[in-house]
Design an enzyme around this catalytic site. Sequence first.
Site, mmCIF file in Angstrom:
data_model
loop_
_atom_site.group_PDB
_atom_site.id
_atom_site.type_symbol
_atom_site.label_atom_id
_atom_site.label_comp_id
_atom_site.label_asym_id
_atom_site.label_seq_id
_atom_site.Cartn_x
_atom_site.Cartn_y
_atom_site.Cartn_z
ATOM 1 N N ASP A 1 0.555 -0.784 -0.547
ATOM 2 C CA ASP A 1 -0.133 -0.074 -0.305
ATOM 3 C C ASP A 1 1.165 0.969 0.280
ATOM 4 O OD1 ASP A 1 -1.467 -2.545 1.165
ATOM 5 O OD2 ASP A 1 -3.001 -1.343 1.199
ATOM 6 N N TYR B 1 -2.329 4.072 -6.548
ATOM 7 C CA TYR B 1 -3.404 5.175 -5.587
ATOM 8 C C TYR B 1 -3.604 6.001 -7.305
ATOM 9 C CZ TYR B 1 -2.902 2.436 -1.659
ATOM 10 O OH TYR B 1 -3.224 1.164 -0.778
ATOM 11 N N HIS C 1 -3.575 -9.234 -1.112
ATOM 12 C CA HIS C 1 -3.103 -8.256 -0.367
ATOM 13 C C HIS C 1 -4.759 -8.131 0.477
ATOM 14 C CE1 HIS C 1 -3.985 -3.573 -0.552
ATOM 15 N NE2 HIS C 1 -5.270 -3.725 -0.988
ATOM 16 N N HIS D 1 -11.851 -2.278 6.645
ATOM 17 C CA HIS D 1 -12.088 -3.407 5.359
ATOM 18 C C HIS D 1 -12.374 -4.736 6.321
ATOM 19 C CE1 HIS D 1 -10.143 -0.693 2.545
ATOM 20 N NE2 HIS D 1 -8.746 -0.774 3.215
ATOM 21 N N VAL E 1 -5.282 -3.272 4.905
ATOM 22 C CA VAL E 1 -5.230 -2.269 6.086
ATOM 23 C C VAL E 1 -3.777 -1.635 6.116
ATOM 24 C CG1 VAL E 1 -5.639 -2.661 8.141
ATOM 25 C CG2 VAL E 1 -6.601 -3.905 6.752
#
Length: 467
Positions: free
Chosen positions: A169, A200, A319, A329, A357
């Site tokens: 992430d 992103y 993921h 999540h 997360v």
Amino acid sequence: MGSWWRGAPCHLELLLAVILVGVVNRSDGGVTSGFVRKVEKTIDMPLDSDIFRVPPGYNAPQQVHITQGNLDGTAMIISWVTEDEPGSSEVLYGTDEDKLELSAEGKYTRYKFYNYTSGYIHHCTIRHLKYDTEYYYAVGIGHTVRKFWFTTPPAVGPDVPYTFGLIGDLGQSYDSNVTLTHYESNPKAQTVLFLGDLSYADNYPNHDNVRWDTWGRFIERSTAYQPWIWTAGNHEIDFAPNLGETVPFKPYRHRYHVPYRSSSSSSPFWYSIKRASAYIIVLASYSAYGKYTPQYKWLEAELPKVNRSETPWLIVLMHAPWYNSYNYHYMEGESMRVMYEPWFVKYKVDVVFAGHVHAYERSYRVSNIAYDIVNGKCEPVPDESAPVYITVGDGGNLEGLATNMTEPQPSYSAFRESSFGHAVFEIKNQTHAYYTWHRNQDGNAVAADSLWFYNSYWKTANEASAM
Ligand SMILES: [Fe+2]
């Protein structure tokens, strides 16, 4: 002294208790860290940031990244982007920096996404590499040549030390840059296992794909020199029917190639590689995984193929985490857990790394596979054959930290902390690996969480032979 002092011992005890609770909050589960972090908003670096600088020169290759190119690590996929014209897809390479005697020819592709058109995205696989060897390579032949290098892994074998970094992430915020710099300061880490959610870009209006380009330039300082093993996350889906974009994963698939065919996979979203003493299985949280699906059938056939005498360490990447006690999540990985967890226990997976997360969490060895609808056995229980589940979704993207946790800490959760950071999995030999998690606020030598792993397969085998 007045009455305040006479009551001081009592006050001091109370004060001490408050301080201790502030440091670590213990519950039925493990430790919820009380580390206090900064509260400023996490924002992306601006487009004109020097981190995103375009390399000088006509049609200069940019966004250079490498990943393992076949099952056993004797090939590498070299990828880069040219903006002005296609240019050459050739890679020159060799072991002598001044004499790149070998060459391979790649291909280029490009794509449109709404009102964006990509540059020319080149992919070239170089093969028949020697193990444990430093190679130099050059791209941009005929225009602006740029040269990089990497070291191939040692030959696949049971007692081969190797060190993996874990990043998830990541995004492209100021905190992302701190995470990457922190990771780079570790001289041991040789390959990144990336846990999904790359750029992103989809958080921007029209999924502004310029942010895919800036991300590629941001990470080049690492990805051009050591392979990153890719896992697809939800931010790679880029499904936007409102923009006329109905083919999922379009930017990701064009930009980040993986060697899925060499592990008999039919899709780039699930595949496996061997690297040194590790067998790494990458799973797809956002592709079908139910019974009879291609991913299910592939994994069912793949797990029995893992030879723990050759690659003792069995690592799975995905993921969406299966064990997650944050209020973000929550339970999104649950249906995949129900499908595959019995296999992970049966085949004694050592560790499962996930992202998604935006925080850190490590589980004890637990399983939750006894439930049959009617027996009521639907809670995680200690299980020495089960993997350790680790969430490292704390790369530092613009969405910020997941700070809200379920309370009390569940019994399966060994350690959790809401901070940005990365992890390192350092395989020592066939039986031992040392795992550490590094929060961004600390120096590289500091591990905020650590654990010695005793290989799940060999631990059980040794116990059995001792009986
Ligand atoms: Fe995610």
